[in-house]
Design a protein around this motif. Sequence first.
Motif, PDB file in Angstrom:
ATOM      1  N   PHE A 150       0.786  -1.228   0.000  1.00  0.00           N
ATOM      2  CA  PHE A 150       0.000   0.000   0.000  1.00  0.00           C
ATOM      3  C   PHE A 150       0.825   1.289   0.000  1.00  0.00           C
ATOM      4  O   PHE A 150       0.342   2.323  -0.470  1.00  0.00           O
ATOM      5  N   LEU A 151       2.022   1.246   0.520  1.00  0.00           N
ATOM      6  CA  LEU A 151       2.769   2.487   0.711  1.00  0.00           C
ATOM      7  C   LEU A 151       3.944   2.655  -0.241  1.00  0.00           C
ATOM      8  O   LEU A 151       4.571   3.710  -0.245  1.00  0.00           O
ATOM      9  N   GLU A 163      -5.143  -4.562  -7.127  1.00  0.00           N
ATOM     10  CA  GLU A 163      -6.342  -4.397  -6.302  1.00  0.00           C
ATOM     11  C   GLU A 163      -6.774  -5.712  -5.680  1.00  0.00           C
ATOM     12  O   GLU A 163      -7.150  -5.768  -4.503  1.00  0.00           O
ATOM     13  N   GLN A 164      -6.734  -6.789  -6.444  1.00  0.00           N
ATOM     14  CA  GLN A 164      -7.110  -8.091  -5.906  1.00  0.00           C
ATOM     15  C   GLN A 164      -6.223  -8.468  -4.727  1.00  0.00           C
ATOM     16  O   GLN A 164      -6.709  -8.844  -3.649  1.00  0.00           O
ATOM     17  N   PHE A 165      -4.912  -8.355  -4.933  1.00  0.00           N
ATOM     18  CA  PHE A 165      -3.979  -8.733  -3.873  1.00  0.00           C
ATOM     19  C   PHE A 165      -4.092  -7.782  -2.678  1.00  0.00           C
ATOM     20  O   PHE A 165      -4.006  -8.209  -1.518  1.00  0.00           O
ATOM     21  N   ALA A 166      -4.294  -6.496  -2.953  1.00  0.00           N
ATOM     22  CA  ALA A 166      -4.407  -5.514  -1.877  1.00  0.00           C
ATOM     23  C   ALA A 166      -5.640  -5.779  -1.018  1.00  0.00           C
ATOM     24  O   ALA A 166      -5.592  -5.686   0.213  1.00  0.00           O
ATOM     25  N   ARG A 167      -6.756  -6.104  -1.655  1.00  0.00           N
ATOM     26  CA  ARG A 167      -7.977  -6.410  -0.893  1.00  0.00           C
ATOM     27  C   ARG A 167      -7.784  -7.659  -0.029  1.00  0.00           C
ATOM     28  O   ARG A 167      -8.266  -7.712   1.106  1.00  0.00           O
ATOM     29  N   GLU A 168      -7.090  -8.653  -0.564  1.00  0.00           N
ATOM     30  CA  GLU A 168      -6.804  -9.850   0.225  1.00  0.00           C
ATOM     31  C   GLU A 168      -5.946  -9.502   1.437  1.00  0.00           C
ATOM     32  O   GLU A 168      -6.134 -10.053   2.524  1.00  0.00           O
ATOM     33  N   THR A 169      -5.019  -8.583   1.243  1.00  0.00           N
ATOM     34  CA  THR A 169      -4.147  -8.162   2.339  1.00  0.00           C
ATOM     35  C   THR A 169      -4.946  -7.495   3.456  1.00  0.00           C
ATOM     36  O   THR A 169      -4.734  -7.765   4.647  1.00  0.00           O
ATOM     37  N   GLY A 196      -1.873   6.320   5.619  1.00  0.00           N
ATOM     38  CA  GLY A 196      -1.074   6.511   4.418  1.00  0.00           C
ATOM     39  C   GLY A 196      -1.699   6.064   3.126  1.00  0.00           C
ATOM     40  O   GLY A 196      -1.170   6.360   2.046  1.00  0.00           O
ATOM     41  N   SER A 197      -2.846   5.361   3.197  1.00  0.00           N
ATOM     42  CA  SER A 197      -3.452   4.840   1.976  1.00  0.00           C
ATOM     43  C   SER A 197      -4.968   5.032   2.028  1.00  0.00           C
ATOM     44  O   SER A 197      -5.638   4.498   2.919  1.00  0.00           O
ATOM     45  N   ARG A 198      -5.487   5.763   1.066  1.00  0.00           N
ATOM     46  CA  ARG A 198      -6.933   5.976   1.010  1.00  0.00           C
ATOM     47  C   ARG A 198      -7.658   4.651   0.751  1.00  0.00           C
ATOM     48  O   ARG A 198      -8.714   4.391   1.328  1.00  0.00           O
ATOM     49  N   GLU A 199      -7.080   3.810  -0.125  1.00  0.00           N
ATOM     50  CA  GLU A 199      -7.726   2.532  -0.435  1.00  0.00           C
ATOM     51  C   GLU A 199      -7.782   1.630   0.792  1.00  0.00           C
ATOM     52  O   GLU A 199      -8.800   1.002   1.066  1.00  0.00           O
ATOM     53  N   PHE A 200      -6.665   1.574   1.533  1.00  0.00           N
ATOM     54  CA  PHE A 200      -6.666   0.714   2.716  1.00  0.00           C
ATOM     55  C   PHE A 200      -7.722   1.178   3.710  1.00  0.00           C
ATOM     56  O   PHE A 200      -8.475   0.364   4.259  1.00  0.00           O
ATOM     57  N   ASP A 201      -7.798   2.477   3.949  1.00  0.00           N
ATOM     58  CA  ASP A 201      -8.766   3.009   4.905  1.00  0.00           C
ATOM     59  C   ASP A 201     -10.193   2.688   4.469  1.00  0.00           C
ATOM     60  O   ASP A 201     -11.037   2.308   5.290  1.00  0.00           O
ATOM     61  N   LEU A 202     -10.470   2.814   3.182  1.00  0.00           N
ATOM     62  CA  LEU A 202     -11.802   2.530   2.650  1.00  0.00           C
ATOM     63  C   LEU A 202     -12.141   1.057   2.810  1.00  0.00           C
ATOM     64  O   LEU A 202     -13.234   0.704   3.273  1.00  0.00           O
TER      65      LEU A 202
END
Length: 283
Positions: A150-151, A163-169, A196-202
């Motif tokens: 993410f960072l 995105e797939q791998f990030a969502r799994e994380t 640090g990450s808008r996607e992670f927070d969402l």
Amino acid sequence: MAAFLRAARARIRPEDVGLRGGGRRRTPGLRRQEVAELAAVSVDWYIRVEQGRVGAPGSAVLDAIGAALRLTPAEREYLHLTARGEAPPRRHVAAPVSASLRAVLDGMPLLPAYVVDHRLDVMAWNGAASALFGAGFGSGRADNTARLTFLDPESRRTQLTWEQFARETVGALRSASARHRDDRRLRAVVAELRAGSREFDLWWEDRTVRERSHGSKRIRHPVGGELSVCYDLLAATDGSDQRLVILTPADEATERAVRLLVADYSQGAVGGPNQVLRAARTA
């Protein structure tokens, strides 16, 4: 359950749990009253437990009894399964990567592999992982695969299925946070990622829970080109919550590319072609 508790009680000597023997006993092992005192439960209730005259005890009470009887992890699980029909909550046992697990990494010179804990901190890795992910893998921002995902801007560019791998994380960290609610390091990792990450927070807010065990992804490597790999996560059973992550080529072109990357990396590594770089960190 009652028979198991009686057998476990019979094999424990008073001296084993810090009690005085107190002369001759009609039967070997602890008395019921002693087990009850050690587990902080009433004697009458514990007697009914051993007589099979109670319902399913709570998980915390079973753990207290198990601690009093010095049950092993396998016996603790058996007690919970017998008494409640479900496995007990997992306990985290902080431990470094074992020598045998490091030997597994050593024994896979052509397969990128590394070990992570429940926080996704990278605990150890082999030369093939460094060849694929870069010499800095396992250190700095790359000492945690979630932070790397993410960072690190480069990770987003090279992960073609990001995105797939990030969502799994995110799902894996959400699952870990339920098992390790008092883990300050885990909370710090999540807080850093949310800031640090808008996607992670969402995605953290959508409460997705996921136990990742296998999958596939595509990587754009600056030297090897576009690579397709499968990944499998093998869980340790010692309570450490460590996972061995192994990447395998998904096609012949990727296999050839990985072999070349490993060969090039090995030639430049100090200590010969099978040199394995690894972390000496603890959980």
